[in-house]
Write an enzyme that holds these catalytic residues in place. Structure first.
Site, PDB file in Angstrom:
ATOM      1  N   PHE A 114       0.858  -1.185   0.000  1.00  0.00           N
ATOM      2  CA  PHE A 114       0.000   0.000   0.000  1.00  0.00           C
ATOM      3  C   PHE A 114       0.897   1.239   0.000  1.00  0.00           C
ATOM      4  O   PHE A 114       1.853   1.314   0.768  1.00  0.00           O
ATOM      5  CB  PHE A 114      -0.877  -0.036   1.247  1.00  0.00           C
ATOM      6  N   ASP A 185       2.659  -6.119   7.629  1.00  0.00           N
ATOM      7  CA  ASP A 185       1.429  -5.342   7.694  1.00  0.00           C
ATOM      8  C   ASP A 185       0.258  -6.300   7.480  1.00  0.00           C
ATOM      9  O   ASP A 185       0.187  -6.976   6.443  1.00  0.00           O
ATOM     10  CB  ASP A 185       1.448  -4.236   6.633  1.00  0.00           C
ATOM     11  N   TYR A 210     -10.329  -1.053  11.092  1.00  0.00           N
ATOM     12  CA  TYR A 210     -11.576  -0.614  10.439  1.00  0.00           C
ATOM     13  C   TYR A 210     -11.895  -1.419   9.186  1.00  0.00           C
ATOM     14  O   TYR A 210     -12.934  -1.208   8.585  1.00  0.00           O
ATOM     15  CB  TYR A 210     -11.523   0.886  10.109  1.00  0.00           C
ATOM     16  N   LYS A 211     -11.001  -2.328   8.799  1.00  0.00           N
ATOM     17  CA  LYS A 211     -11.310  -3.185   7.636  1.00  0.00           C
ATOM     18  C   LYS A 211     -12.040  -4.433   8.140  1.00  0.00           C
ATOM     19  O   LYS A 211     -13.211  -4.358   8.469  1.00  0.00           O
ATOM     20  CB  LYS A 211     -10.022  -3.487   6.875  1.00  0.00           C
ATOM     21  N   ARG A 357     -12.387  -4.398  -7.037  1.00  0.00           N
ATOM     22  CA  ARG A 357     -12.154  -5.268  -5.878  1.00  0.00           C
ATOM     23  C   ARG A 357     -13.472  -5.692  -5.237  1.00  0.00           C
ATOM     24  O   ARG A 357     -14.382  -4.878  -5.075  1.00  0.00           O
ATOM     25  CB  ARG A 357     -11.370  -4.521  -4.784  1.00  0.00           C
TER      26      ARG A 357
HETATM   27  C1  LIG Z   1      -5.641   0.401   4.583  1.00  0.00           C
HETATM   28  C2  LIG Z   1      -4.171   0.400   4.613  1.00  0.00           C
HETATM   29  C3  LIG Z   1      -3.445   1.486   5.131  1.00  0.00           C
HETATM   30  C4  LIG Z   1      -4.138   2.745   5.588  1.00  0.00           C
HETATM   31  O1  LIG Z   1      -3.414   3.390   6.595  1.00  0.00           O
HETATM   32  P1  LIG Z   1      -4.151   4.446   7.564  1.00  0.00           P
HETATM   33  O2  LIG Z   1      -3.039   5.135   8.258  1.00  0.00           O
HETATM   34  O3  LIG Z   1      -5.026   3.653   8.476  1.00  0.00           O
HETATM   35  O4  LIG Z   1      -4.963   5.360   6.719  1.00  0.00           O
HETATM   36  C5  LIG Z   1      -2.069   1.381   5.203  1.00  0.00           C
HETATM   37  N1  LIG Z   1      -1.429   0.274   4.762  1.00  0.00           N
HETATM   38  C6  LIG Z   1      -2.103  -0.788   4.252  1.00  0.00           C
HETATM   39  C7  LIG Z   1      -1.356  -1.989   3.786  1.00  0.00           C
HETATM   40  C8  LIG Z   1      -3.489  -0.745   4.137  1.00  0.00           C
HETATM   41  O5  LIG Z   1      -4.147  -1.756   3.591  1.00  0.00           O
END
Ligand SMILES: *Cc1c(COP(=O)(O)O)cnc(C)c1O
Length: 398
Positions: A114, A185, A210-211, A357
């Site tokens: 990400f 992660d 939150y996911k 997705r």
């Molecule tokens: C959703 C996601 C994020 C989002 O980070 P936030 O700081 O919570 O906005 C970061 N890394 C990955 C791999 C994600 O899937």
């Protein structure tokens, strides 16, 4: 005992007429969340005021809920704490890991990570000065790219775009063999697939709630530090709540005991309340059963789409061993097609440049939902009803 998925589905609020295939981005609300949050606002904040920190357990919550999240990711007790956002926790984990491997200067990641994780690593390299750098390779090459220059391997276990899954234990073992530390992660793993951090010997892990853990927008992130590192890891973000004695108000920083040192500042109490309600859904739920059922739903969807909609380019690996909880298809008109789907109540999302997705979360998605989603997609493709100007206007959040 097998999970009664009809019973878990009844625990969630889903708007009428919506088939929600986007729990990989923002999980839906559990029905108990509004009352729990209302209690935290009115009975706790309203009546207890500052006393809430002690009397309502606000200060302990990042640790007590951390243990509950820890159970879902194979973490030892007392190794997970909640707080901040995932981007912050990525920075914190990678900074501590680099600090523990001082002779090496390379962070290795992959192009499926990400972007925020990559950006945070780049920013950290800048802060640390010129010698540090981020090296990004293709996901398939991550394992072979670990050499004796790599200080830290920083990977997201399940690719947010394609749903491709890394083999955490193998890559971690390779990292250790080459003298590197592994930071995982779990944004698309926690609450979606079985994770065993202790068995995989992960050094650090981070993720969001939150996911797949359904804590609501802005819910706290989590960080895991392996017990063997917890008294060694030095927090780069050394906030007062990570201090050994926050209420001594010392002028100099001393890291707290174990995972407590990874706390930074005041926790988001209302978000914690929503998370607390959401985590009750997981009592007695085995992630192996959840993932097995998710794979069944994914296969049903892939088969339906490939036979009935001209959406031929599957971006997700076919092997069950390499899949998380989502299915992605590539299509040059992916954005407009997704908007047309959403207009019909089938909610997935779009990731540039061409990925549609769909998340399959069996706690609240069943075979009927998948069959209906396939029908709607087939109809949209048959009639070309995505080809309308309003479906091509890009919103800020896709
Ligand atoms: C959703 C996601 C994020 C989002 O980070 P936030 O700081 O919570 O906005 C970061 N890394 C990955 C791999 C994600 O899937």
């Amino acid at each position: 005992m097998p999970i009664d998925f009809a019973a878990t589905k009844a625990l969630f609020h889903l708007p009428d007429g919506v088939i929600y295939l986007d729990g990989n981005s923002l999980g839906p609300m559990v029905k108990t969340a509004p009352a729990r949050v209302e209690k935290a606002v009115s009975a706790e904040w309203g009546e207890l005021l500052i006393r809430g920190w002690n009397l309502a357990g606000w200060m302990a919550q990042p640790r007590t809920l951390g243990d509950k999240v820890g159970r879902l990711i194979g973490a030892e007790r007392g190794t997970v704490v909640l707080g901040d956002t995932l981007s912050i926790k990525v920075y914190q984990a990678v900074a501590s890991a680099l600090d523990m491997n001082p002779r090496r200067k390379v962070i290795l990641s992959d192009s499926g990570n990400f972007p925020s994780d990559l950006y945070m690593a780049e920013g950290l390299c800048r802060t640390l000065g010129g010698q540090y750098r981020l090296r990004t390779v293709a996901p398939e090459e991550a394992m072979s790219a670990i050499d004796d220059t790599v200080a830290v391997v920083m990977l997201t276990e399940v690719d947010y775009r394609t749903g491709r899954r890394h083999h955490m234990a193998d890559i971690t073992a390779r990292a250790h063999e080459m003298g590197a530390l592994a930071v995982w992660d779990l944004a698309h793993s926690a609450g979606a697939i079985p994770v065993d951090l202790a068995a995989a010997k992960a050094d650090f892990a981070v993720g969001c709630t939150y996911k797949y853990l359904n804590s609501g927008p802005g819910g706290p992130a989590f960080i895991y530090v392996a017990p063997r590192h917890s008294e060694v890891a030095r927090p780069a973000l050394s906030g007062w709540l990570g201090h050994e004695a926050p209420f001594a108000f010392d002028l100099t920083y001393r890291p707290g005991q174990g995972i407590d040192r990874m706390r930074v500042g005041t926790p988001a109490v209302f978000q914690m309340a929503a998370l607390e309600a959401a985590l009750e859904v997981w009592e007695g739920v085995d992630l192996h059963d959840v993932h097995r059922q998710s794979l069944r739903l994914q296969d049903q969807f892939i088969k339906g789409v490939e036979s009935r909609a001209p959406m031929r380019q599957l971006a997700t690996p076919r092997s069950h061993l390499m899949r998380g909880s989502q299915v992605s298809f590539r299509h040059p008109e992916g954005y407009a097609i997704m908007q047309a789907l959403i207009a019909e109540g089938v909610i997935g999302d779009f990731r540039a440049p061409d990925i549609l997705r769909f998340g399959f979360t069996p706690l609240y998605i069943d075979e009927d939902d998948v069959a209906r989603a396939v029908n709607v997609l087939a109809k949209i493709m048959d009639y070309g009803s995505w080809d309308r100007p309003e479906f091509k206007l890009r919103a800020a959040v896709t």
